[in-house]
Design a protein around this motif. Structure first.
Motif, PDB file in Angstrom:
ATOM      1  N   ALA A  59      36.091  44.386  46.593  1.00  0.00           N
ATOM      2  CA  ALA A  59      35.023  43.564  47.165  1.00  0.00           C
ATOM      3  C   ALA A  59      34.742  42.425  46.199  1.00  0.00           C
ATOM      4  O   ALA A  59      34.356  42.662  45.054  1.00  0.00           O
ATOM      5  N   ALA A  60      34.946  41.198  46.660  1.00  0.00           N
ATOM      6  CA  ALA A  60      34.679  40.036  45.820  1.00  0.00           C
ATOM      7  C   ALA A  60      33.261  39.554  46.060  1.00  0.00           C
ATOM      8  O   ALA A  60      32.805  39.485  47.202  1.00  0.00           O
ATOM      9  N   ASP A  61      32.560  39.256  44.979  1.00  0.00           N
ATOM     10  CA  ASP A  61      31.226  38.670  45.079  1.00  0.00           C
ATOM     11  C   ASP A  61      31.398  37.154  45.087  1.00  0.00           C
ATOM     12  O   ASP A  61      31.673  36.541  44.061  1.00  0.00           O
ATOM     13  N   LYS A  62      31.245  36.556  46.266  1.00  0.00           N
ATOM     14  CA  LYS A  62      31.512  35.122  46.403  1.00  0.00           C
ATOM     15  C   LYS A  62      30.480  34.264  45.661  1.00  0.00           C
ATOM     16  O   LYS A  62      30.687  33.076  45.444  1.00  0.00           O
ATOM     17  N   ALA A  63      29.363  34.876  45.276  1.00  0.00           N
ATOM     18  CA  ALA A  63      28.299  34.098  44.639  1.00  0.00           C
ATOM     19  C   ALA A  63      28.305  34.204  43.116  1.00  0.00           C
ATOM     20  O   ALA A  63      27.460  33.622  42.450  1.00  0.00           O
ATOM     21  N   SER A  64      29.246  34.950  42.557  1.00  0.00           N
ATOM     22  CA  SER A  64      29.265  35.111  41.105  1.00  0.00           C
ATOM     23  C   SER A  64      30.695  35.230  40.612  1.00  0.00           C
ATOM     24  O   SER A  64      31.647  35.162  41.390  1.00  0.00           O
ATOM     25  N   SER A  65      30.839  35.443  39.317  1.00  0.00           N
ATOM     26  CA  SER A  65      32.176  35.562  38.713  1.00  0.00           C
ATOM     27  C   SER A  65      32.634  37.012  38.636  1.00  0.00           C
ATOM     28  O   SER A  65      33.607  37.321  37.963  1.00  0.00           O
ATOM     29  N   THR A  66      31.922  37.908  39.313  1.00  0.00           N
ATOM     30  CA  THR A  66      32.290  39.314  39.258  1.00  0.00           C
ATOM     31  C   THR A  66      32.869  39.782  40.589  1.00  0.00           C
ATOM     32  O   THR A  66      32.670  39.160  41.631  1.00  0.00           O
ATOM     33  N   SER A  67      33.597  40.863  40.508  1.00  0.00           N
ATOM     34  CA  SER A  67      34.090  41.545  41.705  1.00  0.00           C
ATOM     35  C   SER A  67      34.087  43.035  41.409  1.00  0.00           C
ATOM     36  O   SER A  67      33.883  43.460  40.266  1.00  0.00           O
TER      37      SER A  67
ATOM     38  N   LEU B  56      40.094  49.551  36.946  1.00  0.00           N
ATOM     39  CA  LEU B  56      38.786  49.101  37.421  1.00  0.00           C
ATOM     40  C   LEU B  56      38.589  47.620  37.099  1.00  0.00           C
ATOM     41  O   LEU B  56      38.963  47.152  36.025  1.00  0.00           O
ATOM     42  N   GLY B  57      37.977  46.899  38.031  1.00  0.00           N
ATOM     43  CA  GLY B  57      37.685  45.484  37.772  1.00  0.00           C
ATOM     44  C   GLY B  57      36.433  45.054  38.500  1.00  0.00           C
ATOM     45  O   GLY B  57      35.820  45.844  39.216  1.00  0.00           O
ATOM     46  N   GLY B  58      36.096  43.812  38.310  1.00  0.00           N
ATOM     47  CA  GLY B  58      36.787  42.854  37.494  1.00  0.00           C
ATOM     48  C   GLY B  58      35.901  41.631  37.333  1.00  0.00           C
ATOM     49  O   GLY B  58      34.745  41.591  37.767  1.00  0.00           O
ATOM     50  N   THR B  59      36.477  40.595  36.742  1.00  0.00           N
ATOM     51  CA  THR B  59      35.765  39.344  36.506  1.00  0.00           C
ATOM     52  C   THR B  59      36.663  38.157  36.841  1.00  0.00           C
ATOM     53  O   THR B  59      37.892  38.294  36.906  1.00  0.00           O
ATOM     54  N   ALA B  60      36.050  37.004  37.033  1.00  0.00           N
ATOM     55  CA  ALA B  60      36.780  35.749  37.246  1.00  0.00           C
ATOM     56  C   ALA B  60      35.970  34.651  36.575  1.00  0.00           C
ATOM     57  O   ALA B  60      35.193  33.944  37.206  1.00  0.00           O
ATOM     58  N   GLU B  61      36.162  34.532  35.256  1.00  0.00           N
ATOM     59  CA  GLU B  61      35.337  33.635  34.433  1.00  0.00           C
ATOM     60  C   GLU B  61      36.129  32.365  34.113  1.00  0.00           C
ATOM     61  O   GLU B  61      36.993  32.356  33.242  1.00  0.00           O
ATOM     62  N   GLU B  62      35.814  31.300  34.828  1.00  0.00           N
ATOM     63  CA  GLU B  62      36.564  30.063  34.686  1.00  0.00           C
ATOM     64  C   GLU B  62      36.336  29.419  33.322  1.00  0.00           C
ATOM     65  O   GLU B  62      35.211  29.302  32.850  1.00  0.00           O
ATOM     66  N   GLY B  63      37.449  29.022  32.690  1.00  0.00           N
ATOM     67  CA  GLY B  63      37.376  28.319  31.419  1.00  0.00           C
ATOM     68  C   GLY B  63      37.234  29.210  30.201  1.00  0.00           C
ATOM     69  O   GLY B  63      37.320  28.735  29.072  1.00  0.00           O
ATOM     70  N   ASP B  64      37.026  30.523  30.402  1.00  0.00           N
ATOM     71  CA  ASP B  64      36.863  31.455  29.277  1.00  0.00           C
ATOM     72  C   ASP B  64      38.241  31.906  28.809  1.00  0.00           C
ATOM     73  O   ASP B  64      39.002  32.488  29.578  1.00  0.00           O
ATOM     74  N   ARG B  65      38.575  31.623  27.556  1.00  0.00           N
ATOM     75  CA  ARG B  65      39.893  31.972  27.019  1.00  0.00           C
ATOM     76  C   ARG B  65      39.865  33.192  26.094  1.00  0.00           C
ATOM     77  O   ARG B  65      40.870  33.519  25.476  1.00  0.00           O
ATOM     78  N   SER B  66      38.727  33.853  25.981  1.00  0.00           N
ATOM     79  CA  SER B  66      38.630  34.967  25.034  1.00  0.00           C
ATOM     80  C   SER B  66      39.578  36.099  25.411  1.00  0.00           C
ATOM     81  O   SER B  66      39.509  36.623  26.529  1.00  0.00           O
TER      82      SER B  66
END
Length: 338
Positions: free
Chosen positions: A227-235, A247-257
């Motif tokens: 289930a993707a949360d369209k309003a945030s960077s989490t799923s 288990l996941g997950g995240t979608a953090e744009e520009g984060d290179r850590s």
């Protein structure tokens, strides 16, 4: 092992069609190399790092067109890959591909592209069939790929077809083009460098989108959930892979850590446990972080130029859906070289 992938990769076409250097050994690079080798090209893969250390190796790897453009092309690429994975699922221990049932929560058929009507068994669910209070969703039996196994299988397929994988850092694409042009008038380079294309092309439209995963012991879960949360960077998703539950997950744009964040990991476990409470007590096996190579404007798959007889093609910018479109994109590259 099947010699022709059920007609998809094909055999040698009777004589070499020219030398090809594929730059990059993630799932896009290796799949492209396998298809080209099957078309009679002598293929060399240049890679800065082993496939096991690429972003592809970290992927949760459920087939699903997720966060990828251009929409007009993605459907066909995805369906081609779906057909190939359906064949590979007959040998899961060898190929790493299994067909697994699951639920895509918070999605409706009408919100998806025309491709969705061609996915066998994809159906809408009622509110009482979707866990977590999402209210609606879709059910399907889809390919789930164990990436370390699959990447090793791809390399084996390539080598069986006469291709090679070379540890080589590329300073510029011109370096590869120059070498490809010396061996054959029909030589070519295919740029499958993913995030590396940002500097190598250079293409500033390629941006990293960070994904963090938690690996736990599987408490007996046999189906996937996403289930993707369209309003945030989490799923929220969990994928049963051999020997582990991803288990996941995240979608953090520009984060290179590259380091796993403990608070993020705890939140991932908590979200997944809302769907399946037994996950809360599952023993943690490890953490994974990958940087998805997202490209503003979508995948770049095209032939750029032909300097001195060596052709330069690009196949990058697949974001979090490289596995989903890998075979379709590989055949598109082969068509450009035909």
């Amino acid at each position: 092992m099947s010699g022709d992938m059920g007609g998809h990769t094909g055999g040698h076409t009777g004589g070499r069609s020219g030398d090809v250097i594929v730059v990059g050994s993630g799932v896009i690079g290796l799949t492209t190399a396998v298809v080209l080798a099957g078309r009679g090209h002598r293929v060399r893969v240049w890679t800065r790092e082993p496939a096991a250390e690429t972003t592809s190796a970290v992927a949760g790897a459920l087939w699903w067109p997720y966060r990828i453009e251009p929409e007009a092309l993605v459907g066909a690429w995805s369906l081609t890959s779906l057909r190939v994975y359906g064949e590979l699922a007959a040998r899961p221990g060898e190929t790493g591909v299994r067909l697994v049932p699951g639920v895509e929560a918070g999605s409706r058929l009408g919100e998806l592209g025309a491709w969705a009507r061609q996915v066998p068994g994809l159906r809408e669910l009622g509110p009482d069939e979707v866990p977590g209070g999402y209210g609606y969703g879709l059910a399907a039996r889809l390919p789930l790929i164990d990436m370390p196994v699959h990447l090793a299988w791809l390399r084996g397929r390539l080598e069986a077809a006469g291709g090679t994988v070379e540890s080589r850092e590329v300073g510029s694409l011109d370096e590869a083009v120059a070498e490809a042009g010396t061996g054959s008038a029909a030589g070519a380079v295919v740029n499958c460098t993913g995030l590396g294309a940002r500097d190598l092309v250079p293409d500033p439209d390629v941006v990293p989108v960070r994904g963090q995963l938690v690996l736990v012991e599987n408490p007996g879960i046999g189906s996937w959930f996403a289930a993707a949360d369209k309003a945030s960077s989490t799923s929220t998703y969990f994928f049963p892979q051999p020997g582990r539950l991803v288990l996941g997950g995240t979608a953090e744009e520009g984060d290179r850590s590259p380091e796993a964040d403990p608070a993020t990991a705890a939140a991932i476990v908590e979200r997944c446990a809302r769907i399946r409470p037994e996950i809360a007590d599952a023993r943690v096996l490890g953490h994974r972080v990958g940087l998805r190579p997202v490209r503003v404007g979508g995948v770049r798959l095209e032939r750029e130029r032909e300097p001195g007889g060596a052709r330069l093609l690009h196949n990058y910018g697949h974001g979090g859906a490289g596995v989903t479109v890998s075979w379709g994109c590989a055949y598109a590259v082969a068509s450009l070289l035909a």
